[in-house]
Scaffold this motif. Structure first.
Motif, PDB file in Angstrom:
ATOM      1  N   UNK A 140     -14.232  12.190  -1.208  1.00 30.60           N
ATOM      2  CA  UNK A 140     -13.652  13.255  -2.011  1.00 30.60           C
ATOM      3  C   UNK A 140     -12.485  12.753  -2.840  1.00 30.60           C
ATOM      4  N   UNK A 141     -11.369  13.480  -2.767  1.00 38.58           N
ATOM      5  CA  UNK A 141     -10.186  13.093  -3.526  1.00 38.58           C
ATOM      6  C   UNK A 141      -9.588  11.771  -3.105  1.00 38.58           C
ATOM      7  N   UNK A 142      -9.900  11.328  -1.884  1.00 36.43           N
ATOM      8  CA  UNK A 142      -9.376  10.040  -1.426  1.00 36.43           C
ATOM      9  C   UNK A 142      -9.975   8.873  -2.207  1.00 36.43           C
ATOM     10  N   UNK A 143     -11.036   9.142  -2.960  1.00 38.93           N
ATOM     11  CA  UNK A 143     -11.640   8.086  -3.774  1.00 38.93           C
ATOM     12  C   UNK A 143     -10.651   7.523  -4.783  1.00 38.93           C
ATOM     13  N   UNK A 144      -9.646   8.324  -5.157  1.00 44.19           N
ATOM     14  CA  UNK A 144      -8.664   7.823  -6.122  1.00 44.19           C
ATOM     15  C   UNK A 144      -7.878   6.650  -5.538  1.00 44.19           C
ATOM     16  N   UNK A 145      -7.699   6.635  -4.219  1.00 44.53           N
ATOM     17  CA  UNK A 145      -6.988   5.519  -3.581  1.00 44.53           C
ATOM     18  C   UNK A 145      -7.815   4.240  -3.701  1.00 44.53           C
ATOM     19  N   UNK A 146      -9.120   4.362  -3.486  1.00 48.21           N
ATOM     20  CA  UNK A 146      -9.996   3.191  -3.605  1.00 48.21           C
ATOM     21  C   UNK A 146     -10.062   2.697  -5.042  1.00 48.21           C
ATOM     22  N   UNK A 147     -10.231   3.623  -5.979  1.00 47.98           N
ATOM     23  CA  UNK A 147     -10.401   3.233  -7.378  1.00 47.98           C
ATOM     24  C   UNK A 147      -9.087   2.812  -8.025  1.00 47.98           C
ATOM     25  N   UNK A 148      -7.964   3.164  -7.412  1.00 47.81           N
ATOM     26  CA  UNK A 148      -6.679   2.702  -7.937  1.00 47.81           C
ATOM     27  C   UNK A 148      -6.557   1.182  -7.827  1.00 47.81           C
ATOM     28  N   UNK A 149      -7.314   0.581  -6.913  1.00 47.51           N
ATOM     29  CA  UNK A 149      -7.250  -0.879  -6.744  1.00 47.51           C
ATOM     30  C   UNK A 149      -7.805  -1.602  -7.974  1.00 47.51           C
ATOM     31  N   UNK A 150      -9.056  -1.326  -8.412  1.00 42.92           N
ATOM     32  CA  UNK A 150      -9.513  -1.984  -9.640  1.00 42.92           C
ATOM     33  C   UNK A 150      -8.706  -1.573 -10.864  1.00 42.92           C
ATOM     34  N   UNK A 151      -8.201  -0.343 -10.886  1.00 39.34           N
ATOM     35  CA  UNK A 151      -7.339   0.062 -11.999  1.00 39.34           C
ATOM     36  C   UNK A 151      -6.082  -0.797 -12.047  1.00 39.34           C
ATOM     37  N   UNK A 152      -5.496  -1.052 -10.879  1.00 39.15           N
ATOM     38  CA  UNK A 152      -4.291  -1.881 -10.814  1.00 39.15           C
ATOM     39  C   UNK A 152      -4.588  -3.317 -11.240  1.00 39.15           C
ATOM     40  N   UNK A 153      -5.761  -3.819 -10.879  1.00 42.15           N
ATOM     41  CA  UNK A 153      -6.147  -5.176 -11.282  1.00 42.15           C
ATOM     42  C   UNK A 153      -6.271  -5.264 -12.799  1.00 42.15           C
ATOM     43  N   UNK A 154      -6.904  -4.258 -13.396  1.00 40.59           N
ATOM     44  CA  UNK A 154      -7.045  -4.222 -14.858  1.00 40.59           C
ATOM     45  C   UNK A 154      -5.668  -4.169 -15.513  1.00 40.59           C
TER      46      UNK A 154
END
Length: 422
Positions: free
Chosen positions: A24-38
């Motif tokens: 659910x909304x916790x997916x933002x925590x997972x996807x924040x990792x590749x966003x931070x890498x970019x």
């Protein structure tokens, strides 16, 4: 989608998959990792005005951990894993949404066109309408998610975590004096569904009507008509007020033929609604304001508790002694409605006050109010919509908890405003 914009597409367009998996909304925590890498790969990183306020909010929340073991008067609870899990998840979410803002603001228009981002939000609106209809037609629908199966009981059994990882179609509550379902799919709570519906509806109108062709506009009319059903059945007064104020905002801020069209659409919609069976349900809801007493009790108890740590709060919520009906707590055969209301559960403002003190609440308000002030002159469709969402954030903080998914959408809307500025 390939390229650097794939994480936001995965978050917004792929949200139904995350919900079904139990993230659910916790997916933002997972996807924040590749966003931070970019982000890291394209230094120096641009930051928006007001960025410092959110950093101070984060710093204040980090400091509030010092008070996790403390217990304000007239509250109770154990200092254990549940409190630490709740604190850790909120901290991770606050950091993650900040990463989302910076990530979106540092993508170029070529990498992620504004209209594409708006239409990603529109895709999530369609998902929200589908989830709302599911909640109306099959309110008992739920299932055990893969994440729920994998988590140990001491984590998955936490009520806060359980709401996030267990997909359900609706919450059944006695809002009208009898059990009635309130849609919540694909989000964590019925109130989260209401907040998200209003925000996503705004961006859907921008992407599918304002910038849409004939086919998109025709589909938009159908989808908005379908959305009216779960909007009414949600029994969500905050959502209804928000939509009413949104219509008033547009009438005031737009002019010429656009204002005439908005007034005509609002009048037509109101007439159709008044003649439909849905109007009786709204009248019934307004005649049963039972939650007012609960809110009044928890808000006053929250403020009293916060005065004992007004600067940094207590890091997490606490349970109040008693409730709005009795000084005793806990369900009994003679008081099935008795319980332990968590402080700060009736709105993001109150959550901030108990978790981060009055300082955190001021920083939160300043962040979004500052966005309104800076972008008020932007009369483009995205500018008008973004300022409207920022206004709804300040309205909803009195009645809706911003965590988890509402805060994600608030900050994505903030990023759209930032990207729209010259």
């Amino acid at each position: 989608m390939t390229g650097p914009a794939w994480p936001i597409a995965a978050l917004l367009v792929g949200y139904p998959v995350w919900w079904a998996l139990g993230f659910g909304g916790l997916s933002v925590i997972l996807l924040a990792v590749p966003m931070a890498v970019i982000l890291w790969r394209r230094r120096p990183i641009r930051v928006p005005r007001g960025f410092g306020l959110w950093l101070l909010l984060l710093a204040g929340y980090a400091l509030s951990a010092l008070m996790l073991s403390e217990m304000p008067p007239d509250t109770y609870g154990d200092f254990g894993a549940g409190r630490l899990i709740g604190y850790g998840m909120r901290l991770a979410l606050y950091v993650s949404v900040l990463v989302v803002v910076l990530y979106l603001g540092n993508l170029t228009e070529r990498e992620l066109p504004q209209l594409r981002l708006v239409r990603m939000l529109g895709a999530l609106f369609v998902t929200t309408v589908a989830g709302g209809l599911l909640g109306v037609l099959a309110p008992d629908f739920s299932f055990t998610s893969p994440v729920e199966r994998l988590l140990p009981d001491w984590i998955g059994g936490n009520p806060f975590v359980q709401n996030l990882i267990h997909p359900t179609a609706a919450q059944t509550q006695k809002v009208l004096g009898y059990a009635s379902p309130r849609p919540e799919a694909p989000f964590e709570w019925a109130n989260a569904w209401g907040s998200n519906m209003s925000v996503l509806l705004i961006w859907f109108v921008v992407g599918w009507w304002v910038y849409g062709g004939r086919l998109r506009r025709a589909l938009a009319v159908v989808l908005l008509g379908l959305a009216a059903v779960p909007i009414v059945y949600s029994l969500n007064r905050g959502l209804w007020i928000g939509l009413g104020l949104a219509a008033l905002y547009l009438v005031v801020r737009v002019g010429g033929r656009t204002r005439t069209a908005v007034c005509a659409a609002a009048a037509t919609g109101a007439l159709v609604f008044a003649l439909s069976p849905l109007s009786a349900l709204v009248a019934q809801r307004l005649d049963n304001p039972h939650s007012n007493d609960i809110r009044a009790f928890t808000v006053s108890a929250t403020i009293r508790a916060a005065t004992h740590s007004p600067v940094i709060g207590f890091g997490n919520t606490r349970n109040a002694m008693g409730n709005h009906r009795t000084i005793t707590t806990g369900k009994t055969p003679w008081c099935t409605g008795c319980g332990h209301p968590p402080l700060g559960s009736d709105g993001q403002l109150w959550l901030l006050i108990i978790t981060q003190g009055f300082t955190g609440a001021v920083l939160y308000v300043a962040f979004f109010a500052g966005a309104i002030r800076r972008h008020w002159a932007d009369r483009s469709p995205i500018g008008l919509a973004g300022v409207l969402v920022m206004g709804l954030v300040l309205l909803y903080m009195f009645v809706y908890d911003g965590l988890v998914t509402p805060l994600i959408l608030y900050l994505v809307s903030f990023a759209l405003l930032w990207r729209n500025s010259p």
